[in-house]
Design a protein around this motif. Structure first.
Motif: not given
Length: 225
Positions: A172-180, A196-201
């Motif tokens: 979820v973090t890799l895809m920057t969905i971020g449900y919380g 993780i979020g940066l690497i995914g983007q």
């Protein structure tokens, strides 16, 4: 044997990855976590050896890692205390493995002159490998610094555990969905989540752009011919 399987390296690697990710949808979580997932991980490592088969030094290292993993799995099967004792070593080893494999997949996709099925599967495998790499990073943080992630709870009537929830959080973090629903609350967990979020983007923007560019270039070349 290796020469025959090498053209299907991305298919085999992707299949084992999907088995690790979604095997618990078919197999009960307890059975999957304790018995089935370690087998899938060994299969994934074996397919990782196939990925680097053209590089002798790296392939020898990966094969040695496969042998050690099989031995550790066998020892853990006989005595669970031994498995717990070497849990940190296993986590570190898996992290290094997926880091090496992800870099190797990116290199092979980057160097590919023609965008075909193998390249597309390679791009997908590389992205999934990033998620698994993120998972082992988050799991290591949670083990070393307990309660680094809030929201990891036992749900009444649902058989879940920390491993499954951190796997979910990593992707979820890799895809920057971020449900919380799961949150990093310690500084190291927060920094890992940003990483993780940066690497995914970066992966999606850079690697996808390279593959699309090569596909367009190859298509234009065929049209001119």
């Amino acid at each position: 044997m290796i020469d025959r399987l090498y053209p299907y390296r991305f298919e085999l690697f992707l299949f084992t990855q999907l088995s690790i990710l979604f095997g618990s949808l078919i197999i009960p979580v307890e059975w999957f976590e304790n018995w089935v997932m370690p087998v899938f991980l060994l299969c994934n490592i074996a397919s990782g050896v196939l990925l680097v088969a053209k590089r002798r030094t790296l392939s020898r290292f990966m094969f040695s890692f496969l042998v050690i993993s099989v031995v550790m799995f066998s020892m853990g099967f006989i005595n669970s205390e031994i498995e717990h004792r070497f849990s940190y070593i296993k986590l570190g080893s898996y992290f290094i493995f997926f880091a090496i494999v992800t870099i190797e997949i990116i290199k092979q996709v980057w160097k590919a002159k023609i965008v075909g099925k193998n390249v597309i599967l390679g791009v997908i495998s590389g992205y999934i490998s990033l998620g698994l790499l993120a998972f082992f990073l988050c799991l290591s943080i949670e083990i070393i610094t307990p309660n680094s992630f809030s929201g990891i709870v036992s749900i009444p009537g649902v058989n879940t555990d920390t491993t499954e929830q951190l796997m979910y959080y990593s992707y979820v973090t890799l895809m920057t969905i971020g449900y919380g629903d799961i949150l990093p609350i310690t500084p190291i967990a927060q920094k890992a989540s940003v990483f993780i979020g940066l690497i995914g983007q970066f992966y999606l923007v850079i690697i996808t752009a390279v593959v699309v560019g090569k596909y367009i270039q190859h298509s234009n070349y065929n049209i001119k011919d």
